[in-house]
Design an enzyme around this catalytic site. Structure first.
Site, PDB file in Angstrom:
ATOM      1  N   TYR A 124       0.849  -1.189   0.000  1.00 25.46           N
ATOM      2  CA  TYR A 124       0.000   0.000   0.000  1.00 25.46           C
ATOM      3  C   TYR A 124       0.885   1.239   0.000  1.00 25.46           C
ATOM      4  O   TYR A 124       1.752   1.397   0.872  1.00 25.46           O
ATOM      5  CB  TYR A 124      -0.947   0.044   1.203  1.00 25.46           C
ATOM      6  CG  TYR A 124      -1.808   1.290   1.129  1.00 25.46           C
ATOM      7  CD1 TYR A 124      -2.795   1.387   0.153  1.00 25.46           C
ATOM      8  CD2 TYR A 124      -1.589   2.384   1.955  1.00 25.46           C
ATOM      9  CE1 TYR A 124      -3.555   2.539   0.020  1.00 25.46           C
ATOM     10  CE2 TYR A 124      -2.345   3.533   1.833  1.00 25.46           C
ATOM     11  CZ  TYR A 124      -3.326   3.611   0.856  1.00 25.46           C
ATOM     12  OH  TYR A 124      -4.068   4.755   0.709  1.00 25.46           O
ATOM     13  N   GLN A 186     -10.313   0.980   1.754  1.00 28.73           N
ATOM     14  CA  GLN A 186     -10.830   0.117   0.687  1.00 28.73           C
ATOM     15  C   GLN A 186      -9.705  -0.643  -0.014  1.00 28.73           C
ATOM     16  O   GLN A 186      -9.890  -1.803  -0.426  1.00 28.73           O
ATOM     17  CB  GLN A 186     -11.651   0.922  -0.319  1.00 28.73           C
ATOM     18  CG  GLN A 186     -10.934   2.062  -1.015  1.00 28.73           C
ATOM     19  CD  GLN A 186     -11.066   3.388  -0.291  1.00 28.73           C
ATOM     20  OE1 GLN A 186     -11.236   3.415   0.920  1.00 28.73           O
ATOM     21  NE2 GLN A 186     -10.969   4.476  -1.028  1.00 28.73           N
ATOM     22  N   ASN A 209      -2.598   6.374   6.896  1.00 29.60           N
ATOM     23  CA  ASN A 209      -3.194   7.121   8.003  1.00 29.60           C
ATOM     24  C   ASN A 209      -3.815   6.157   9.010  1.00 29.60           C
ATOM     25  O   ASN A 209      -3.721   4.937   8.880  1.00 29.60           O
ATOM     26  CB  ASN A 209      -4.221   8.134   7.483  1.00 29.60           C
ATOM     27  CG  ASN A 209      -5.375   7.464   6.738  1.00 29.60           C
ATOM     28  OD1 ASN A 209      -5.679   6.283   6.950  1.00 29.60           O
ATOM     29  ND2 ASN A 209      -6.019   8.221   5.864  1.00 29.60           N
ATOM     30  N   SER A 233       4.165   8.793  12.202  1.00 29.21           N
ATOM     31  CA  SER A 233       5.625   8.800  12.149  1.00 29.21           C
ATOM     32  C   SER A 233       6.213   9.678  13.243  1.00 29.21           C
ATOM     33  O   SER A 233       5.568  10.590  13.757  1.00 29.21           O
ATOM     34  CB  SER A 233       6.078   9.309  10.778  1.00 29.21           C
ATOM     35  OG  SER A 233       7.420   9.010  10.550  1.00 29.21           O
ATOM     36  N   GLN A 255      10.419  15.646   9.957  1.00 24.76           N
ATOM     37  CA  GLN A 255       9.452  14.662  10.426  1.00 24.76           C
ATOM     38  C   GLN A 255       8.105  15.316  10.687  1.00 24.76           C
ATOM     39  O   GLN A 255       7.056  14.726  10.433  1.00 24.76           O
ATOM     40  CB  GLN A 255       9.964  14.008  11.709  1.00 24.76           C
ATOM     41  CG  GLN A 255       9.266  12.720  12.066  1.00 24.76           C
ATOM     42  CD  GLN A 255       9.474  11.641  11.023  1.00 24.76           C
ATOM     43  OE1 GLN A 255      10.556  11.486  10.475  1.00 24.76           O
ATOM     44  NE2 GLN A 255       8.434  10.907  10.704  1.00 24.76           N
ATOM     45  N   HIS A 258       5.351  15.473   7.937  1.00 24.70           N
ATOM     46  CA  HIS A 258       4.657  14.267   7.482  1.00 24.70           C
ATOM     47  C   HIS A 258       3.154  14.394   7.658  1.00 24.70           C
ATOM     48  O   HIS A 258       2.377  14.056   6.770  1.00 24.70           O
ATOM     49  CB  HIS A 258       5.148  13.046   8.271  1.00 24.70           C
ATOM     50  CG  HIS A 258       6.218  12.272   7.570  1.00 24.70           C
ATOM     51  ND1 HIS A 258       6.020  11.656   6.362  1.00 24.70           N
ATOM     52  CD2 HIS A 258       7.496  12.008   7.904  1.00 24.70           C
ATOM     53  CE1 HIS A 258       7.123  11.050   5.976  1.00 24.70           C
ATOM     54  NE2 HIS A 258       8.037  11.254   6.900  1.00 24.70           N
ATOM     55  N   GLU A 322      10.637   5.554  16.387  1.00 22.62           N
ATOM     56  CA  GLU A 322      10.744   5.013  15.027  1.00 22.62           C
ATOM     57  C   GLU A 322      12.111   5.375  14.440  1.00 22.62           C
ATOM     58  O   GLU A 322      12.835   4.515  13.931  1.00 22.62           O
ATOM     59  CB  GLU A 322       9.627   5.595  14.163  1.00 22.62           C
ATOM     60  CG  GLU A 322       9.698   5.165  12.709  1.00 22.62           C
ATOM     61  CD  GLU A 322       8.735   5.940  11.832  1.00 22.62           C
ATOM     62  OE1 GLU A 322       8.490   5.472  10.702  1.00 22.62           O
ATOM     63  OE2 GLU A 322       8.235   7.003  12.250  1.00 22.62           O
ATOM     64  N   HIS A 323      12.445   6.644  14.487  1.00 24.38           N
ATOM     65  CA  HIS A 323      13.751   7.127  14.039  1.00 24.38           C
ATOM     66  C   HIS A 323      14.494   7.726  15.231  1.00 24.38           C
ATOM     67  O   HIS A 323      13.915   8.502  15.989  1.00 24.38           O
ATOM     68  CB  HIS A 323      13.615   8.224  12.979  1.00 24.38           C
ATOM     69  CG  HIS A 323      12.780   7.840  11.792  1.00 24.38           C
ATOM     70  ND1 HIS A 323      11.440   8.164  11.698  1.00 24.38           N
ATOM     71  CD2 HIS A 323      13.100   7.174  10.654  1.00 24.38           C
ATOM     72  CE1 HIS A 323      10.972   7.708  10.544  1.00 24.38           C
ATOM     73  NE2 HIS A 323      11.948   7.101   9.902  1.00 24.38           N
ATOM     74  N   ASP A 356      15.323   7.802   4.672  1.00 20.95           N
ATOM     75  CA  ASP A 356      14.000   7.823   4.050  1.00 20.95           C
ATOM     76  C   ASP A 356      14.075   7.569   2.550  1.00 20.95           C
ATOM     77  O   ASP A 356      13.123   7.057   1.962  1.00 20.95           O
ATOM     78  CB  ASP A 356      13.338   9.184   4.281  1.00 20.95           C
ATOM     79  CG  ASP A 356      12.595   9.254   5.608  1.00 20.95           C
ATOM     80  OD1 ASP A 356      12.483   8.211   6.278  1.00 20.95           O
ATOM     81  OD2 ASP A 356      12.140  10.351   5.964  1.00 20.95           O
ATOM     82  N   GLU A 410       3.429 -35.603  29.520  1.00 18.50           N
ATOM     83  CA  GLU A 410       2.407 -34.633  29.103  1.00 18.50           C
ATOM     84  C   GLU A 410       1.052 -35.323  28.913  1.00 18.50           C
ATOM     85  O   GLU A 410       0.079 -34.661  28.528  1.00 18.50           O
ATOM     86  CB  GLU A 410       2.827 -33.930  27.807  1.00 18.50           C
ATOM     87  CG  GLU A 410       3.915 -32.892  28.020  1.00 18.50           C
ATOM     88  CD  GLU A 410       4.132 -31.991  26.812  1.00 18.50           C
ATOM     89  OE1 GLU A 410       4.728 -30.906  26.998  1.00 18.50           O
ATOM     90  OE2 GLU A 410       3.709 -32.356  25.699  1.00 18.50           O
ATOM     91  N   HIS A 415       1.107 -39.630  21.086  1.00 17.66           N
ATOM     92  CA  HIS A 415       2.428 -39.109  20.710  1.00 17.66           C
ATOM     93  C   HIS A 415       3.505 -40.122  21.083  1.00 17.66           C
ATOM     94  O   HIS A 415       4.419 -40.403  20.301  1.00 17.66           O
ATOM     95  CB  HIS A 415       2.699 -37.779  21.434  1.00 17.66           C
ATOM     96  CG  HIS A 415       2.048 -36.590  20.800  1.00 17.66           C
ATOM     97  ND1 HIS A 415       0.691 -36.419  20.757  1.00 17.66           N
ATOM     98  CD2 HIS A 415       2.593 -35.504  20.187  1.00 17.66           C
ATOM     99  CE1 HIS A 415       0.406 -35.276  20.152  1.00 17.66           C
ATOM    100  NE2 HIS A 415       1.550 -34.698  19.798  1.00 17.66           N
TER     101      HIS A 415
END
Length: 429
Positions: A124, A186, A209, A233, A255, A258, A322-323, A356, A410, A415
């Site tokens: 995506y 979608q 988003n 982000s 940043q 964004h 994240e960064h 990036d 067990e 088994h």
């Protein structure tokens, strides 16, 4: 901007909290859209594209002529930049290939792994105010190196029904199989369930988003795997008295632009650096085309003054950014102490923008504190490891009784019997 000067440790939890997002109403909306896509397929997709992206789609799939036209008409300098970035990203991810040797755990017992690509992956790519053609390279390049059979890409079209040409050019360079005009929730539904036009995939990658993120997490329950849970982000910069305030401000603002739900943070041991950085932020902000977005982001930004750099790295590890940019003189020493971060940038010249776009590392990273448990996207993200084992008569003799004892304790007697019949067979021979 919120400024904290020498906060006490009991304040750290509050400092490292992300902005609260009420997801109850959002989740209900997302589920409704996903259900429509699942039931209505292409028809539902067209309905939501008209509603959210304001376009009536004549065709859902991007044609080869559209791709060729985009490749031929993007600026030559941009095409060269895409090719150069792709080269670096490919080099870094090619180096992540691993061998899986056969291991003899006991005489007669041999175990090994086979690395197998995920056959069908979906990417995506957000459009909107910032079409992320760089993310095409970050996702499609390792998918191609991993030899995924089908690489499907969904991205929202413009109001003219066309996909951003740089996204199409990047997809062509990186080797995407098929491209579709679908955005938002979608698009995630289309890749998770499949429609008349868009094939179902086994794993979905890519940022988006909060609606996209919620959709990914919902479909991951039973319909398709996802790369990671994620949120807005973020970047954290650690600085000392010798760090460059102009550089720091530029990194924070890069940043902040964004989106309004992004978050930026400076942790420094120098009051002078904090004050100069704040001045630089105000100066540079006014020159940004996306200054309105960045200004809203800065409302949730945090400038933190701490006693020393050991405290700074400890606070950063608690935040799990994240960064993480370590812009101090002793960046190597501090880097060794990093345990929670998505991607780390060392020294004053290692700006986040490099990662990036073109240094080679992947920019699809865990956010919202998920770096405590998740890695960023890498070659392994597109692979599965299937284990194999071969056991000989000698192997049965060596591990047979161990298996029997463990199974019996067990209380799984079938088994145990599966091993016992083999042991008895050997005795008869």
């Amino acid at each position: 901007m919120k400024i904290y000067r020498y906060p006490k440790r009991e304040e750290w939890t509050e400092i490292t909290e992300r902005p609260y997002i009420d997801t109850e109403e959002l989740t209900a909306t997302v589920k409704a859209i996903l259900n429509d896509i699942k039931e209505g397929g292409d028809g539902a997709l067209r309905k939501y594209e008209e509603k959210f992206d304001h376009v009536r789609l004549d065709s859902i799939e991007v044609s080869q002529s559209e791709i060729d036209d985009a490749v031929n008409h993007i600026p030559a300098e941009l095409h060269r930049a895409l090719v150069s970035a792709h080269h670096n990203i490919a080099a870094f991810h090619e180096a992540q290939k691993i061998s899986c040797p056969k291991v003899v755990t006991q005489p007669g017992v041999t175990c090994w792994q086979k690395c197998v690509p995920i056959e069908k992956v979906g990417l995506y790519i957000p459009g909107g105010t910032a079409p992320l053609f760089s993310t095409v390279l970050m996702l499609a390049t390792p998918a191609k190196i991993a030899r995924c059979r089908d690489i499907v890409l969904c991205t929202p079209p413009g109001r003219d029904g066309k996909v951003n040409p740089a996204i199409l050019a990047a997809a062509s360079i990186a080797g995407v199989s098929r491209i579709f005009k679908a955005g938002g929730t979608q698009a995630i539904g289309c890749m998770a369930y499949g429609t008349e036009s868009i094939p179902k995939v086994y794993k979905i990658f890519g940022p988006g988003n909060r609606y996209v993120m919620a959709a990914k997490q919902i479909v991951s329950i039973k319909d398709a795997a996802i790369d990671m849970p994620a949120g807005p982000s973020e970047v954290c910069v650690i600085a000392d008295e010798n760090s460059n305030p102009e550089f720091i401000a530029a990194d924070l603002l890069s940043q902040a632009e964004h989106g309004t739900d992004s978050q930026v943070m400076l942790i420094t041991s120098s009051e002078k650096t904090l004050d100069l950085t704040r001045e630089q932020i105000e100066t540079q902000l006014n020159a940004l085309p996306r200054k309105d977005i960045a200004a809203q982001t800065l409302v949730n930004s945090k400038l933190i003054l701490v006693d020393n750099l050991d405290e700074a790295i400890e606070l950063s590890n608690m935040y799990a950014p994240e960064h993480l940019i370590i812009a101090t003189d002793n960046y190597d020493e501090l880097a060794a102490k990093v345990v929670n971060a998505g991607s780390v940038f060392l020294g004053k010249y290692a700006c986040e923008s490099a990662g990036d776009y073109a240094s080679g590392t992947n920019h699809t990273l865990p956010t919202h504190g998920y770096a405590v448990a998740y890695s960023g996207v890498n070659l392994d993200s597109f692979m599965r490891k299937i284990t194999f084992q071969h056991i000989t008569e000698e192997g049965i003799a060596n591990i047979g009784r161990t298996v029997e004892v463990m199974a019996e304790n067990e209380m799984l007697f079938a088994h145990k019997n599966a091993m016992t019949v083999r042991i008895n067979n050997l005795k008869q021979d």
